[in-house]
Scaffold this active site. Structure first.
Site, PDB file in Angstrom:
ATOM      1  N   HIS A 159       0.835  -1.215   0.000  1.00 17.42           N
ATOM      2  CA  HIS A 159       0.000   0.000   0.000  1.00 17.42           C
ATOM      3  C   HIS A 159       0.870   1.265   0.000  1.00 17.42           C
ATOM      4  O   HIS A 159       0.439   2.312   0.462  1.00 17.42           O
ATOM      5  CB  HIS A 159      -0.952   0.041   1.195  1.00 17.42           C
ATOM      6  CG  HIS A 159      -1.673  -1.253   1.425  1.00 17.42           C
ATOM      7  ND1 HIS A 159      -2.921  -1.520   0.883  1.00 17.42           N
ATOM      8  CD2 HIS A 159      -1.313  -2.365   2.103  1.00 17.42           C
ATOM      9  CE1 HIS A 159      -3.298  -2.743   1.247  1.00 17.42           C
ATOM     10  NE2 HIS A 159      -2.331  -3.288   1.987  1.00 17.42           N
ATOM     11  N   SER A 169      14.991  21.542 -16.452  1.00 15.41           N
ATOM     12  CA  SER A 169      13.793  22.337 -16.691  1.00 15.41           C
ATOM     13  C   SER A 169      14.219  23.663 -17.289  1.00 15.41           C
ATOM     14  O   SER A 169      15.287  24.186 -16.963  1.00 15.41           O
ATOM     15  CB  SER A 169      13.065  22.568 -15.368  1.00 15.41           C
ATOM     16  OG  SER A 169      12.242  23.707 -15.478  1.00 15.41           O
ATOM     17  N   LYS A 217      16.193  21.645 -11.290  1.00 18.31           N
ATOM     18  CA  LYS A 217      15.513  20.390 -11.640  1.00 18.31           C
ATOM     19  C   LYS A 217      16.372  19.418 -12.430  1.00 18.31           C
ATOM     20  O   LYS A 217      17.135  19.800 -13.306  1.00 18.31           O
ATOM     21  CB  LYS A 217      14.252  20.696 -12.487  1.00 18.31           C
ATOM     22  CG  LYS A 217      13.112  21.305 -11.724  1.00 18.31           C
ATOM     23  CD  LYS A 217      12.533  20.407 -10.639  1.00 18.31           C
ATOM     24  CE  LYS A 217      11.658  19.308 -11.192  1.00 18.31           C
ATOM     25  NZ  LYS A 217      10.388  19.789 -11.726  1.00 18.31           N
ATOM     26  N   GLU A 270       9.827   8.198 -17.142  1.00 20.61           N
ATOM     27  CA  GLU A 270       8.481   8.763 -17.321  1.00 20.61           C
ATOM     28  C   GLU A 270       7.932   8.434 -18.708  1.00 20.61           C
ATOM     29  O   GLU A 270       6.776   8.060 -18.868  1.00 20.61           O
ATOM     30  CB  GLU A 270       8.519  10.286 -17.142  1.00 20.61           C
ATOM     31  CG  GLU A 270       8.732  10.735 -15.714  1.00 20.61           C
ATOM     32  CD  GLU A 270       8.901  12.241 -15.639  1.00 20.61           C
ATOM     33  OE1 GLU A 270       7.901  12.953 -15.824  1.00 20.61           O
ATOM     34  OE2 GLU A 270      10.026  12.714 -15.423  1.00 20.61           O
TER      35      GLU A 270
END
Ligand code: ARG
Length: 465
Positions: free
Chosen positions: A163, A284, A290, A297
Site C-alpha cells: 500500500h 527544466s 531540476k 516517465e
C-alpha cells in the site's frame, strides 16, 4: 474526385474501366510503411523462386535472372536509391515491378503459385521472428544488468512496501530481482509465441492452396521455418501470432512501467533513494535546480501505446470472415510500433539500470522510520509462546507508544519490551535490527542477503548459457 493515374502501372489493370481515384489510392496504399518488410519480402521471394526452379515450374535460366535481379533490387533499397511508387500500392508490387523492369519476363514468372496473401503473411512472420530475436537479446541484457545491480546490493537495506506504506525491511538486491523474474517470464512468453510465429504460410496462395506442385517443405527449410501452416484459409487470414507477440510486448511494457514508476518515486526528493545517470535526465527550462527522470516517465507513457496496439490488433481481427481481407493491412503499423518501442525501451533500460547510483543510507533511514521490524517482534513473541494474534496486538500497542514518544521500536529499553511479554530477553535487539530482520528471511524466495546471492548465481548461470 478525379485522377490521372495510369492503370497500366498497376498489377490488375485489364478489368477496370476508369483510373483509381487519387484519394482511394492514397487510402489503400501501404508502401509508405510496409517497405520496411523489403528484405524479408526478397528473402521469401528467393526461397519461392528456388523451389519453383527445383520443381521445374520455372526454367533454371529464369531462376538465375531472378537471383541476379533481386540482388540489385536489394542493393538499391539498402542504398536508398529505390524509387518507391505509391501507385504500386505495397512493398510486394513495388519490388516485383522493379524486378520485371530489370530482368523482363522471368520477373513475371516469380509470382507463379503464390498470392500477395500468402506472401504478406510470410513476410510478417519473417520480420516478426527477427524482431522477437532482437527483443530477446535486449531482454537478456537488461536482466543481466539487473542481476549485477542486485549483486552489488545484496546487503543494502530498504523499506519494503505494501500500500506504499513501509511494511517490512527488504534488501535492495531482492527488490531488483523481482523485476528479473518478471522479465524472465516475458522472455518465456516471447519464446512460446515464436514457436507459432515460425510457421510457413507460402503455398496457401490466395486462400485455397495452388494447383502447382510446390515443395512447401523446401521453402520452409530455406527460410528457417519449423513447420508449415496446415490450412490455407487459416494461413492467409489469421494474425493471432502477431496478437500473441503484442500481448507479450504489452506485459513487458507493463513491467517496465512499474519499474519506471518506482524509479520516478525513488528519485524524488521525498525518497532520495537513487540517482539516474545524467545522460538519462533532462533539466527544466524555468527551474534551474531540476533534474527530471524523463526516460522512465516516457517509458511509463509509452506502455500506453503498446497496450493500445494490442487492443487494435484484437479488434482488427474479430469481425473478419475467412479468409484474407484488406483489413489485415492494418496489422503492420501497430506491430512495427510495438516492436520498435519495446526494443528501444529495453535497450535504454539495460544501460540506465547499470548506471544508477544508490543512496544506501537514505534507504536505510527510511526503513528505520516506518517500524518495519514490527512483524519480526511479533514473530519473536510467538516463538516465546504467545499466540500470533495476541503478539500482533501487543506489538501494535508498542508501536503506538513509539509513535507517541517519537521513538523507533529498537529504541525501546528492554524493560519496556518485557512488558509485552515476560519472556522477552536481550536477544530481542537483534530481531529489531533491520539486518537481523532480513537475514532471518532465509528461505527460497526470501529477502535474506544469502538468498539474494544464491538467486544471483542461479540467474547468472541461466543468462550466460
Ligand atoms: N498490402 C497487403 C497487406 O498488407 C498485401 C496483401 C494484399 N492482398 C490483396 N489481395 N489485396 O495485407
Amino acid at each position: 474526385m478525379s485522377s490521372s493515374l495510369d492503370r497500366k502501372s498497376q498489377a490488375w489493370s485489364a478489368l477496370f474501366s476508369e483510373p483509381v481515384d487519387a484519394l482511394v489510392q492514397r487510402y489503400t496504399a501501404s508502401v509508405g510503411f510496409d517497405k520496411r518488410l523489403a528484405p524479408f519480402d526478397i528473402q521469401g521471394s528467393l526461397a519461392h523462386a528456388r523451389m519453383l526452379g527445383a520443381r521445374g515450374i520455372i526454367p533454371a535460366q529464369d531462376l538465375g535472372d531472378i537471383e541476379r535481379g533481386m540482388a540489385q533490387v536489394l542493393e538499391e533499397i539498402e542504398q536508398g536509391r529505390f524509387d518507391w511508387k505509391l501507385e504500386l500500392e505495397d512493398v510486394h508490387l513495388n519490388i516485383e515491378a522493379r524486378l520485371t523492369q530489370l530482368i523482363g519476363d522471368a520477373g513475371k514468372r516469380l509470382h507463379t503459385g503464390r498470392s500477395r496473401n500468402d506472401q504478406v503473411a510470410t513476410d510478417i512472420r519473417l520480420w516478426l521472428r527477427d524482431a522477437v530475436d532482437r527483443i530477446q537479446a535486449a531482454l537478456r541484457a537488461l536482466r543481466l544488468a539487473l542481476v549485477e545491480l542486485a549483486e552489488r546490493h545484496a546487503d543494502t537495506l530498504m523499506p519494503g512496501f505494501t500500500h506504499l506504506q513501509v511494511a517490512q525491511p527488504v534488501t535492495f538486491g531482492h527488490h531488483v530481482l523481482a523485476y528479473v523474474e518478471m522479465f524472465g517470464r516475458d522472455a518465456e512468453r516471447l519464446a512460446d509465441a515464436r514457436r507459432r510465429i515460425n510457421r510457413l504460410p507460402l503455398g496457401a496462395a490466395a486462400l485455397a492452396g495452388t494447383s502447382y506442385p510446390l515443395d512447401r517443405a523446401m521453402v520452409a527449410r530455406e527460410l528457417g521455418f519449423d513447420e508449415l501452416c496446415q490450412n490455407s484459409l487459416d494461413a492467409v487470414s489469421d494474425r493471432d501470432f502477431a496478437i500473441e507477440f503484442n500481448s507479450a510486448a504489452a506485459l513487458i511494457m507493463v513491467h517496465v512501467s512499474r519499474l519506471s514508476e518506482e524509479l520516478v518515486l525513488w528519485m524524488s526528493q521525498a525518497f532520495g533513494f537513487i540517482r539516474l545517470p545524467d545522460r538519462y535526465c533532462t533539466g527544466s527550462s524555468i527551474m534551474p535546480q531540476k533534474k527530471n527522470p524523463d526516460v522512465p516517465e516516457l517509458a511509463r507513457g509509452k506502455s500506453a501505446r503498446v497496450i493500445g496496439h494490442l487492443n487494435a490488433l484484437l479488434v482488427l481481427m474479430k469481425g473478419q470472415p475467412l479468409a484474407y481481407n484488406k483489413d489485415n493491412q492494418e496489422d503492420k503499423e501497430p506491430l512495427f510500433d510495438t516492436a520498435d518501442t519495446v526494443l528501444d525501451t529495453l535497450t535504454l533500460f539495460a544501460d540506465m539500470m547499470a548506471g544508477i547510483e544508490v543512496d544506501a543510507q537514505a534507504m536505510q533511514r527510511s526503513a528505520l522510520r516506518g517500524y518495519a521490524t514490527a512483524t519480526d517482534l511479533a514473530d519473536y513473541l510467538v516463538k516465546k509462546g504467545l499466540p500470533f494474534r495476541d503478539a500482533h496486538e501487543a506489538v501494535a500497542h508498542a508501536v503506538r507508544e513509539c509513535v507517541q514518544s517519537g521513538r523507533d521500536l529498537g529504541e525501546l529499553p528492554l524493560s519496556e519490551l518485557q512488558r509485552l511479554h515476560p519472556a522477552v530477553q536481550a536477544d530481542v535487539a537483534e530481531v529489531l535490527r533491520l539486518e537481523g530482520s532480513v537475514a532471518s528471511r532465509d528461505l527460497v524466495g526470501g529477502t535474506a542477503p544469502a538468498q539474494v546471492r544464491a538467486q544471483v548465481r542461479r540467474l547468472r548461470a541461466e543468462l550466460q548459457q
